[in-house]
Design an enzyme around this catalytic site. Structure first.
Site, PDB file in Angstrom:
ATOM      1  N   ASP A   1     -21.615  35.505 -14.572  1.00 50.55           N
ATOM      2  CA  ASP A   1     -22.154  34.565 -13.924  1.00 50.55           C
ATOM      3  C   ASP A   1     -23.013  33.404 -15.109  1.00 50.55           C
ATOM      4  O   ASP A   1     -23.265  33.882 -15.845  1.00 50.55           O
ATOM      5  CB  ASP A   1     -23.276  34.855 -13.085  1.00 50.55           C
ATOM      6  CG  ASP A   1     -23.635  33.613 -11.785  1.00 50.55           C
ATOM      7  OD1 ASP A   1     -22.953  32.755 -11.776  1.00 50.55           O
ATOM      8  OD2 ASP A   1     -24.761  34.289 -11.297  1.00 50.55           O
TER       9      ASP A   1
ATOM     10  N   ASN B   1     -21.610  30.116 -15.762  1.00 48.80           N
ATOM     11  CA  ASN B   1     -20.439  29.037 -16.272  1.00 48.80           C
ATOM     12  C   ASN B   1     -21.022  27.722 -16.079  1.00 48.80           C
ATOM     13  O   ASN B   1     -20.911  26.840 -16.976  1.00 48.80           O
ATOM     14  CB  ASN B   1     -19.087  29.354 -15.835  1.00 48.80           C
ATOM     15  CG  ASN B   1     -18.556  30.577 -16.157  1.00 48.80           C
ATOM     16  OD1 ASN B   1     -19.122  31.301 -17.015  1.00 48.80           O
ATOM     17  ND2 ASN B   1     -17.419  31.056 -15.685  1.00 48.80           N
TER      18      ASN B   1
ATOM     19  N   ARG C   1     -23.935  26.377 -15.160  1.00 50.94           N
ATOM     20  CA  ARG C   1     -25.044  26.014 -15.760  1.00 50.94           C
ATOM     21  C   ARG C   1     -25.052  25.747 -17.279  1.00 50.94           C
ATOM     22  O   ARG C   1     -25.543  24.845 -17.997  1.00 50.94           O
ATOM     23  CB  ARG C   1     -26.247  27.034 -15.581  1.00 50.94           C
ATOM     24  CG  ARG C   1     -26.825  26.863 -14.051  1.00 50.94           C
ATOM     25  CD  ARG C   1     -27.565  28.078 -13.767  1.00 50.94           C
ATOM     26  NE  ARG C   1     -26.569  29.096 -13.171  1.00 50.94           N
ATOM     27  CZ  ARG C   1     -27.116  30.244 -12.868  1.00 50.94           C
ATOM     28  NH1 ARG C   1     -28.472  30.910 -13.088  1.00 50.94           N
ATOM     29  NH2 ARG C   1     -26.129  31.133 -12.443  1.00 50.94           N
ATOM     30  N   TRP C   2     -23.978  26.543 -17.776  1.00 50.05           N
ATOM     31  CA  TRP C   2     -23.908  26.492 -19.197  1.00 50.05           C
ATOM     32  C   TRP C   2     -23.462  25.291 -19.682  1.00 50.05           C
ATOM     33  O   TRP C   2     -23.666  24.590 -20.286  1.00 50.05           O
ATOM     34  CB  TRP C   2     -22.958  27.349 -19.525  1.00 50.05           C
ATOM     35  CG  TRP C   2     -22.539  27.468 -21.143  1.00 50.05           C
ATOM     36  CD1 TRP C   2     -23.194  28.362 -22.141  1.00 50.05           C
ATOM     37  CD2 TRP C   2     -21.477  26.693 -21.747  1.00 50.05           C
ATOM     38  NE1 TRP C   2     -22.542  28.127 -23.432  1.00 50.05           N
ATOM     39  CE2 TRP C   2     -21.653  27.187 -23.199  1.00 50.05           C
ATOM     40  CE3 TRP C   2     -20.442  25.940 -21.336  1.00 50.05           C
ATOM     41  CZ2 TRP C   2     -20.747  26.671 -24.104  1.00 50.05           C
ATOM     42  CZ3 TRP C   2     -19.579  25.304 -22.226  1.00 50.05           C
ATOM     43  CH2 TRP C   2     -19.402  25.559 -23.652  1.00 50.05           C
TER      44      TRP C   2
ATOM     45  N   ARG D   1     -18.317  21.477 -14.860  1.00 52.70           N
ATOM     46  CA  ARG D   1     -18.482  22.753 -14.573  1.00 52.70           C
ATOM     47  C   ARG D   1     -17.137  23.509 -15.018  1.00 52.70           C
ATOM     48  O   ARG D   1     -17.453  24.730 -15.820  1.00 52.70           O
ATOM     49  CB  ARG D   1     -18.597  22.940 -13.046  1.00 52.70           C
ATOM     50  CG  ARG D   1     -20.126  22.638 -12.660  1.00 52.70           C
ATOM     51  CD  ARG D   1     -20.315  22.803 -11.175  1.00 52.70           C
ATOM     52  NE  ARG D   1     -19.860  24.298 -10.866  1.00 52.70           N
ATOM     53  CZ  ARG D   1     -21.098  25.389 -10.908  1.00 52.70           C
ATOM     54  NH1 ARG D   1     -22.154  24.820 -11.169  1.00 52.70           N
ATOM     55  NH2 ARG D   1     -20.701  26.542 -10.593  1.00 52.70           N
TER      56      ARG D   1
ATOM     57  N   ARG E   1     -16.865  26.160  -2.884  1.00 51.66           N
ATOM     58  CA  ARG E   1     -16.988  25.098  -4.012  1.00 51.66           C
ATOM     59  C   ARG E   1     -16.115  23.872  -3.842  1.00 51.66           C
ATOM     60  O   ARG E   1     -15.006  23.969  -3.064  1.00 51.66           O
ATOM     61  CB  ARG E   1     -16.587  25.902  -5.416  1.00 51.66           C
ATOM     62  CG  ARG E   1     -17.586  27.033  -5.511  1.00 51.66           C
ATOM     63  CD  ARG E   1     -17.721  27.408  -6.839  1.00 51.66           C
ATOM     64  NE  ARG E   1     -18.716  28.428  -7.188  1.00 51.66           N
ATOM     65  CZ  ARG E   1     -19.179  29.077  -8.096  1.00 51.66           C
ATOM     66  NH1 ARG E   1     -18.560  28.533  -9.201  1.00 51.66           N
ATOM     67  NH2 ARG E   1     -20.233  29.868  -8.247  1.00 51.66           N
TER      68      ARG E   1
ATOM     69  N   ASN F   1     -16.606  31.823  -3.003  1.00 51.91           N
ATOM     70  CA  ASN F   1     -16.429  30.711  -3.984  1.00 51.91           C
ATOM     71  C   ASN F   1     -15.369  29.724  -3.478  1.00 51.91           C
ATOM     72  O   ASN F   1     -15.278  28.773  -4.017  1.00 51.91           O
ATOM     73  CB  ASN F   1     -15.824  31.279  -5.341  1.00 51.91           C
ATOM     74  CG  ASN F   1     -16.927  32.186  -6.208  1.00 51.91           C
ATOM     75  OD1 ASN F   1     -16.778  33.097  -6.909  1.00 51.91           O
ATOM     76  ND2 ASN F   1     -18.062  31.768  -6.010  1.00 51.91           N
TER      77      ASN F   1
ATOM     78  N   HIS G   1     -16.147  27.191 -17.153  1.00 53.33           N
ATOM     79  CA  HIS G   1     -15.247  28.397 -16.775  1.00 53.33           C
ATOM     80  C   HIS G   1     -14.200  28.412 -17.879  1.00 53.33           C
ATOM     81  O   HIS G   1     -13.816  29.509 -18.084  1.00 53.33           O
ATOM     82  CB  HIS G   1     -14.382  27.883 -15.480  1.00 53.33           C
ATOM     83  CG  HIS G   1     -15.456  27.656 -14.359  1.00 53.33           C
ATOM     84  ND1 HIS G   1     -16.623  28.624 -14.013  1.00 53.33           N
ATOM     85  CD2 HIS G   1     -15.466  26.536 -13.486  1.00 53.33           C
ATOM     86  CE1 HIS G   1     -16.943  28.233 -13.098  1.00 53.33           C
ATOM     87  NE2 HIS G   1     -16.612  27.304 -12.625  1.00 53.33           N
TER      88      HIS G   1
ATOM     89  N   SER H   1     -15.113  35.124  -5.940  1.00 55.29           N
ATOM     90  CA  SER H   1     -15.533  35.720  -4.750  1.00 55.29           C
ATOM     91  C   SER H   1     -14.878  35.168  -3.433  1.00 55.29           C
ATOM     92  O   SER H   1     -14.354  34.036  -3.679  1.00 55.29           O
ATOM     93  CB  SER H   1     -16.989  35.930  -4.666  1.00 55.29           C
ATOM     94  OG  SER H   1     -17.414  34.615  -4.161  1.00 55.29           O
ATOM     95  N   THR H   2     -15.032  36.198  -2.435  1.00 53.22           N
ATOM     96  CA  THR H   2     -14.467  35.276  -1.227  1.00 53.22           C
ATOM     97  C   THR H   2     -15.204  34.250  -0.721  1.00 53.22           C
ATOM     98  O   THR H   2     -14.890  33.333  -0.219  1.00 53.22           O
ATOM     99  CB  THR H   2     -14.454  36.544  -0.191  1.00 53.22           C
ATOM    100  OG1 THR H   2     -15.854  37.265  -0.013  1.00 53.22           O
ATOM    101  CG2 THR H   2     -13.252  37.606  -0.191  1.00 53.22           C
TER     102      THR H   2
HETATM  103  C1  IPE Z   1     -20.785  35.829  -8.038  1.00 59.14           C
HETATM  104  O1  IPE Z   1     -21.321  34.482  -8.695  1.00 59.14           O
HETATM  105  C2  IPE Z   1     -19.252  35.495  -8.149  1.00 59.14           C
HETATM  106  C3  IPE Z   1     -18.574  35.510  -9.512  1.00 59.14           C
HETATM  107  C4  IPE Z   1     -19.443  35.573 -10.899  1.00 59.14           C
HETATM  108  C5  IPE Z   1     -17.252  35.370  -9.720  1.00 59.14           C
HETATM  109  P1  IPE Z   1     -21.724  33.268  -7.632  1.00 59.14           P
HETATM  110  O2  IPE Z   1     -22.256  32.455  -8.640  1.00 59.14           O
HETATM  111  O3  IPE Z   1     -20.598  33.114  -6.967  1.00 59.14           O
HETATM  112  O4  IPE Z   1     -22.764  34.042  -6.897  1.00 59.14           O
HETATM  113  P2  IPE Z   1     -24.253  33.120  -6.282  1.00 59.14           P
HETATM  114  O5  IPE Z   1     -23.534  32.239  -5.182  1.00 59.14           O
HETATM  115  O6  IPE Z   1     -24.991  32.731  -7.066  1.00 59.14           O
HETATM  116  O7  IPE Z   1     -24.654  34.536  -5.193  1.00 59.14           O
HETATM  117  C1  IPE Z   2     -19.296  32.173 -12.490  1.00 55.77           C
HETATM  118  O1  IPE Z   2     -20.200  30.994 -13.017  1.00 55.77           O
HETATM  119  C2  IPE Z   2     -18.026  31.821 -12.219  1.00 55.77           C
HETATM  120  C3  IPE Z   2     -17.379  32.040 -10.942  1.00 55.77           C
HETATM  121  C4  IPE Z   2     -18.229  32.147  -9.773  1.00 55.77           C
HETATM  122  C5  IPE Z   2     -16.157  31.523 -10.668  1.00 55.77           C
HETATM  123  P1  IPE Z   2     -20.576  29.938 -12.043  1.00 55.77           P
HETATM  124  O2  IPE Z   2     -19.659  28.772 -11.565  1.00 55.77           O
HETATM  125  O3  IPE Z   2     -21.317  30.636 -10.740  1.00 55.77           O
HETATM  126  O4  IPE Z   2     -21.792  29.397 -12.714  1.00 55.77           O
HETATM  127  P2  IPE Z   2     -23.179  28.807 -12.399  1.00 55.77           P
HETATM  128  O5  IPE Z   2     -23.594  30.154 -11.558  1.00 55.77           O
HETATM  129  O6  IPE Z   2     -22.980  27.824 -11.311  1.00 55.77           O
HETATM  130  O7  IPE Z   2     -24.161  28.515 -13.645  1.00 55.77           O
HETATM  131 MG    MG Z   3     -22.927  31.461 -10.283  1.00 53.96          MG
END
Ligand code: IPE
Ligand code: IPE
Ligand code: MG
Length: 249
Positions: free
Chosen positions: A28, A30, A32-33, A41, A79, A76, A45, A73-74
Site C-alpha cells: 500500500d 503507491n 501517495r508516493w 498515481r 477506482r 479496487n 503503481h 482487491s475486490t
Molecule cells: C488494499 O489497499 C489493497 C491493496 C494493497 C491491493 P487499499 O488502498 O485498497 O485499501 P484501503 O482502501 O486504504 O482500505
Molecule cells: C496500493 O497502493 C496499490 C493498489 C491498491 C492497487 P494505493 O493505490 O492504494 O496507494 P494509496 O494508498 O492511495 O497511497
Molecule cells: Mg491504498
C-alpha cells in the site's frame, strides 16, 4: 514502525532469528508516493511493481516458504477507470516479464482471487505463469488479484453448502480444517506475519479467515514504492520479538 521497542530493536541477532514460514504483504501507498512527487498515481503503481519484484526475489533468497502479496482487491474496482486501466497494463507487463524470466527463478506462482473478472488476455497469461512455474521447488508466491477475504469465505460457503445439498457432506463434518481447504490458499499454512506499509492500520479485506493469529507489522513511515529489503528485514526482526500464544499461556 508502530509498537516499536527501541532497546529490544537494537539487540536482535539475525542469524538466530525465527523466520516466519508464510508472510503476507499489503502493498500500500503507491498513490501517495506519486502524489508527493507531483506524478499521476499510475507512476506510483509502476515503481510499486518494481518493488514487488525485488522483495519477492529477496524473500525467496532468504528462505521464506510462502509469500502472499495483495495486488488488487475486490474493492479496487471502485477506482477511476484510468487508474484501473493503468493497473491492468502493469499486470500485463509483469506477467510477460515473469514468463520470460521464470526459468531462472525458483518460485512457484499462483493467483488467488476471482481472476475471471480480468480480460481473457490477462487470464491466459495468469494460467501460463501458473503452469510454467508449477514444478518449482522454492518459495510459493500467491498473488492476490481481485481478491477479497469476504468473497473467499462466501466462495467456501457456496462450495460447502453445495456438497451438503447433494448429500456428499454432512453439516456436522464442517470444521475449520475443511473450511480452510476451501480457501484459495488450501494446502498452505496460515500467514505468520502480515506487513502493511503506508500508515493504514487495517486489513482491507486481506486473508480474513487465514489471519486469525497472524502477527501484524504496520510500518507507517514508509510507502510501498520505497520499501527496501532492509525494511523487510526490520519487519522480520519485529516478528521474531513477538511472543505468539495462540490463546494459550
Ligand atoms: C488494499 O489497499 C489493497 C491493496 C494493497 C491491493 P487499499 O488502498 O485498497 O485499501 P484501503 O482502501 O486504504 O482500505
Ligand atoms: C496500493 O497502493 C496499490 C493498489 C491498491 C492497487 P494505493 O493505490 O492504494 O496507494 P494509496 O494508498 O492511495 O497511497
Ligand atoms: Mg491504498
Amino acid at each position: 514502525m508502530i509498537f516499536k521497542n527501541k532497546k529490544k530493536e537494537e539487540s536482535i541477532d539475525r542469524s538466530k532469528r525465527i523466520l516466519p514460514v508464510h508472510v503476507g504483504i499489503i502493498m500500500d501507498g503507491n498513490g501517495r508516493w506519486a502524489k508527493k512527487r507531483g506524478l499521476p498515481r499510475q507512476a506510483g503503481h509502476k515503481v510499486g511493481a518494481a518493488t514487488f519484484k525485488k522483495i519477492t526475489r529477496y524473500a525467496n533468497s532468504i528462505g521464506i516458504k510462502n509469500l502472499t502479496v495483495y495486488a488488487f482487491s475486490t474493492e479496487n474496482w471502485r477506482r477511476p477507470k484510468e487508474e484501473i486501466d493503468a493497473l491492468m497494463d502493469i499486470f500485463y507487463d509483469y506477467l510477460i516479464e515473469a514468463l520470460r524470466d521464470f526459468s531462472e527463478e525458483n518460485i512457484r506462482t499462483i493467483f488467488i482471487g476471482d481472476v475471471t473478472a480480468f480480460s481473457p488476455k490477462l487470464q491466459q497469461l495468469i494460467h501460463e505463469t501458473e503452469a510454467i512455474s508449477a514444478d518449482k521447488t522454492g518459495m510459493r508466491l500467491n498473488i492476490a488479484m481481485n481478491y477479497g477475504g469476504r468473497d473467499e469465505i462466501l466462495k467456501a460457503v457456496r462450495e460447502i453448502s453445495g456438497e451438503v445439498a447433494d448429500g456428499t457432506l454432512k453439516p456436522e463434518d464442517i470444521d475449520a480444517g475443511l473450511f480452510s481447504r476451501h480457501m484459495y490458499t488450501f494446502e498452505q499454512p496460515d500467514p505468520d506475519l502480515i506487513i502493511r506499509p503506508s500508515g493504514e492500520y487495517r486489513t482491507s479485506n486481506f486473508l480474513l479467515w487465514q489471519s486469525a493469529y497472524s502477527e501484524y507489522v504496520f510500518m507507517d513511515e514508509i510507502l510501498w514504492p520505497d520499501f527496501t529489503t532492509e525494511d523487510f528485514e526490520r519487519a522480520l526482526d519485529e516478528y521474531s520479538r513477538r511472543n505468539r500464544r495462540f490463546g494459550g499461556v
